[in-house]
Design a protein around this motif. Structure first.
Motif, PDB file in Angstrom:
ATOM      1  N   GLY A  34      10.380  19.933  -0.840  1.00  0.00           N
ATOM      2  CA  GLY A  34      10.510  20.094  -2.281  1.00  0.00           C
ATOM      3  C   GLY A  34      10.010  18.917  -3.095  1.00  0.00           C
ATOM      4  O   GLY A  34      10.158  18.889  -4.318  1.00  0.00           O
ATOM      5  N   TYR A  35       9.388  17.935  -2.470  1.00  0.00           N
ATOM      6  CA  TYR A  35       8.921  16.739  -3.158  1.00  0.00           C
ATOM      7  C   TYR A  35       7.415  16.644  -3.035  1.00  0.00           C
ATOM      8  O   TYR A  35       6.864  16.756  -1.943  1.00  0.00           O
ATOM      9  CB  TYR A  35       9.574  15.504  -2.529  1.00  0.00           C
ATOM     10  N   ARG A  36       6.742  16.411  -4.134  1.00  0.00           N
ATOM     11  CA  ARG A  36       5.288  16.220  -4.112  1.00  0.00           C
ATOM     12  C   ARG A  36       5.005  14.750  -3.821  1.00  0.00           C
ATOM     13  O   ARG A  36       5.501  13.866  -4.495  1.00  0.00           O
ATOM     14  CB  ARG A  36       4.689  16.611  -5.464  1.00  0.00           C
ATOM     15  N   ARG A  37       4.222  14.504  -2.802  1.00  0.00           N
ATOM     16  CA  ARG A  37       3.935  13.122  -2.378  1.00  0.00           C
ATOM     17  C   ARG A  37       3.255  12.351  -3.513  1.00  0.00           C
ATOM     18  O   ARG A  37       2.308  12.811  -4.117  1.00  0.00           O
ATOM     19  CB  ARG A  37       3.042  13.124  -1.147  1.00  0.00           C
ATOM     20  N   ASP A  38       3.751  11.175  -3.766  1.00  0.00           N
ATOM     21  CA  ASP A  38       3.190  10.292  -4.789  1.00  0.00           C
ATOM     22  C   ASP A  38       1.820   9.804  -4.316  1.00  0.00           C
ATOM     23  O   ASP A  38       1.707   9.257  -3.215  1.00  0.00           O
ATOM     24  CB  ASP A  38       4.138   9.110  -4.994  1.00  0.00           C
ATOM     25  N   PRO A  39       0.781   9.969  -5.117  1.00  0.00           N
ATOM     26  CA  PRO A  39      -0.553   9.501  -4.699  1.00  0.00           C
ATOM     27  C   PRO A  39      -0.598   8.000  -4.397  1.00  0.00           C
ATOM     28  O   PRO A  39      -1.435   7.553  -3.624  1.00  0.00           O
ATOM     29  CB  PRO A  39      -1.449   9.840  -5.895  1.00  0.00           C
ATOM     30  N   LEU A  40       0.311   7.223  -4.981  1.00  0.00           N
ATOM     31  CA  LEU A  40       0.342   5.794  -4.693  1.00  0.00           C
ATOM     32  C   LEU A  40       0.844   5.485  -3.291  1.00  0.00           C
ATOM     33  O   LEU A  40       0.714   4.361  -2.812  1.00  0.00           O
ATOM     34  CB  LEU A  40       1.211   5.062  -5.730  1.00  0.00           C
ATOM     35  N   HIS A  41       1.405   6.485  -2.612  1.00  0.00           N
ATOM     36  CA  HIS A  41       1.884   6.291  -1.241  1.00  0.00           C
ATOM     37  C   HIS A  41       0.812   6.610  -0.211  1.00  0.00           C
ATOM     38  O   HIS A  41       1.068   6.529   0.982  1.00  0.00           O
ATOM     39  CB  HIS A  41       3.111   7.173  -0.972  1.00  0.00           C
ATOM     40  N   LEU A  42      -0.372   6.992  -0.650  1.00  0.00           N
ATOM     41  CA  LEU A  42      -1.454   7.356   0.266  1.00  0.00           C
ATOM     42  C   LEU A  42      -2.388   6.171   0.496  1.00  0.00           C
ATOM     43  O   LEU A  42      -2.589   5.341  -0.398  1.00  0.00           O
ATOM     44  CB  LEU A  42      -2.232   8.542  -0.301  1.00  0.00           C
ATOM     45  N   PRO A  43      -2.976   6.073   1.673  1.00  0.00           N
ATOM     46  CA  PRO A  43      -3.838   4.932   1.982  1.00  0.00           C
ATOM     47  C   PRO A  43      -4.974   4.718   0.985  1.00  0.00           C
ATOM     48  O   PRO A  43      -5.314   3.576   0.677  1.00  0.00           O
ATOM     49  CB  PRO A  43      -4.387   5.261   3.372  1.00  0.00           C
ATOM     50  N   GLY A  44      -5.551   5.774   0.464  1.00  0.00           N
ATOM     51  CA  GLY A  44      -6.660   5.627  -0.473  1.00  0.00           C
ATOM     52  C   GLY A  44      -6.308   4.836  -1.718  1.00  0.00           C
ATOM     53  O   GLY A  44      -7.165   4.178  -2.312  1.00  0.00           O
ATOM     54  N   ALA A  45      -5.055   4.869  -2.117  1.00  0.00           N
ATOM     55  CA  ALA A  45      -4.620   4.118  -3.297  1.00  0.00           C
ATOM     56  C   ALA A  45      -4.644   2.609  -3.039  1.00  0.00           C
ATOM     57  O   ALA A  45      -4.746   1.817  -3.971  1.00  0.00           O
ATOM     58  CB  ALA A  45      -3.220   4.562  -3.714  1.00  0.00           C
ATOM     59  N   TRP A  46      -4.549   2.213  -1.786  1.00  0.00           N
ATOM     60  CA  TRP A  46      -4.526   0.797  -1.429  1.00  0.00           C
ATOM     61  C   TRP A  46      -5.916   0.208  -1.232  1.00  0.00           C
ATOM     62  O   TRP A  46      -6.118  -0.992  -1.339  1.00  0.00           O
ATOM     63  CB  TRP A  46      -3.716   0.604  -0.147  1.00  0.00           C
ATOM     64  N   ARG A  47      -6.889   1.058  -0.891  1.00  0.00           N
ATOM     65  CA  ARG A  47      -8.219   0.588  -0.528  1.00  0.00           C
ATOM     66  C   ARG A  47      -8.838  -0.377  -1.550  1.00  0.00           C
ATOM     67  O   ARG A  47      -9.395  -1.404  -1.162  1.00  0.00           O
ATOM     68  CB  ARG A  47      -9.123   1.809  -0.309  1.00  0.00           C
ATOM     69  N   PRO A  48      -8.761  -0.106  -2.865  1.00  0.00           N
ATOM     70  CA  PRO A  48      -9.378  -1.030  -3.828  1.00  0.00           C
ATOM     71  C   PRO A  48      -8.720  -2.413  -3.872  1.00  0.00           C
ATOM     72  O   PRO A  48      -9.285  -3.349  -4.428  1.00  0.00           O
ATOM     73  CB  PRO A  48      -9.200  -0.336  -5.179  1.00  0.00           C
ATOM     74  N   HIS A  49      -7.557  -2.549  -3.271  1.00  0.00           N
ATOM     75  CA  HIS A  49      -6.805  -3.804  -3.358  1.00  0.00           C
ATOM     76  C   HIS A  49      -6.893  -4.641  -2.091  1.00  0.00           C
ATOM     77  O   HIS A  49      -6.253  -5.682  -1.989  1.00  0.00           O
ATOM     78  CB  HIS A  49      -5.334  -3.496  -3.669  1.00  0.00           C
ATOM     79  N   VAL A  50      -7.677  -4.181  -1.105  1.00  0.00           N
ATOM     80  CA  VAL A  50      -7.781  -4.860   0.179  1.00  0.00           C
ATOM     81  C   VAL A  50      -9.248  -5.166   0.469  1.00  0.00           C
ATOM     82  O   VAL A  50     -10.082  -4.255   0.521  1.00  0.00           O
ATOM     83  CB  VAL A  50      -7.179  -3.992   1.313  1.00  0.00           C
ATOM     84  N   GLY A  51      -9.556  -6.455   0.628  1.00  0.00           N
ATOM     85  CA  GLY A  51     -10.937  -6.848   0.889  1.00  0.00           C
ATOM     86  C   GLY A  51     -11.351  -6.666   2.333  1.00  0.00           C
ATOM     87  O   GLY A  51     -12.531  -6.548   2.637  1.00  0.00           O
ATOM     88  N   GLY A  52     -10.397  -6.639   3.234  1.00  0.00           N
ATOM     89  CA  GLY A  52     -10.690  -6.477   4.653  1.00  0.00           C
ATOM     90  C   GLY A  52     -10.408  -5.060   5.113  1.00  0.00           C
ATOM     91  O   GLY A  52     -10.495  -4.107   4.353  1.00  0.00           O
ATOM     92  N   ARG A  53     -10.032  -4.951   6.353  1.00  0.00           N
ATOM     93  CA  ARG A  53      -9.747  -3.646   6.935  1.00  0.00           C
ATOM     94  C   ARG A  53      -8.317  -3.218   6.614  1.00  0.00           C
ATOM     95  O   ARG A  53      -7.400  -4.033   6.648  1.00  0.00           O
ATOM     96  CB  ARG A  53      -9.940  -3.693   8.442  1.00  0.00           C
ATOM     97  N   LEU A  54      -8.157  -1.950   6.313  1.00  0.00           N
ATOM     98  CA  LEU A  54      -6.846  -1.365   6.066  1.00  0.00           C
ATOM     99  C   LEU A  54      -6.416  -0.654   7.343  1.00  0.00           C
ATOM    100  O   LEU A  54      -7.008   0.344   7.737  1.00  0.00           O
ATOM    101  CB  LEU A  54      -6.934  -0.382   4.892  1.00  0.00           C
ATOM    102  N   TRP A  55      -5.424  -1.211   8.024  1.00  0.00           N
ATOM    103  CA  TRP A  55      -4.929  -0.645   9.278  1.00  0.00           C
ATOM    104  C   TRP A  55      -3.766   0.283   8.945  1.00  0.00           C
ATOM    105  O   TRP A  55      -2.679  -0.180   8.611  1.00  0.00           O
ATOM    106  CB  TRP A  55      -4.445  -1.741  10.214  1.00  0.00           C
TER     107      TRP A  55
END
Length: 88
Positions: A34-55
């Protein structure tokens, strides 16, 4: 604290430079019924904030249960192993 009820505005209110390194990201593999996942909880939301590899490490639980003992037993070994590698 002003704005505590609206975490989606925090990145705009407190801009930071991207982290220049690799980053482990722990994500919940299960959905909350019954809960819609927050887009900020998905890996793609973090990509612009990480200069290296996102594990990305999936945790077989939902977001609000990730700090329970069962989930932490899966999360803890990841940073522990990274620290061991950095020391050797």
């Amino acid at each position: 604290m002003p704005g505590c009820t609206a975490p989606a505005i925090w990145p705009a209110a407190f801009p930071t430079a991207p982290f220049d390194g690799d980053l482990p990201l722990f994500t919940a593999d299960e959905e909350i019924p019954g809960y819609r996942r927050d887009p900020l909880h998905l890996p793609g939301a973090w990509r612009p904030h990480v200069g290296g590899r996102l594990w990305v490490h999936g945790v077989p639980d939902h977001h609000y249960r990730m700090m329970r003992e069962e989930s932490l037993a899966r999360i803890g070994p990841v940073p522990a192993a990274a620290l061991d590698r950095a020391r050797s």
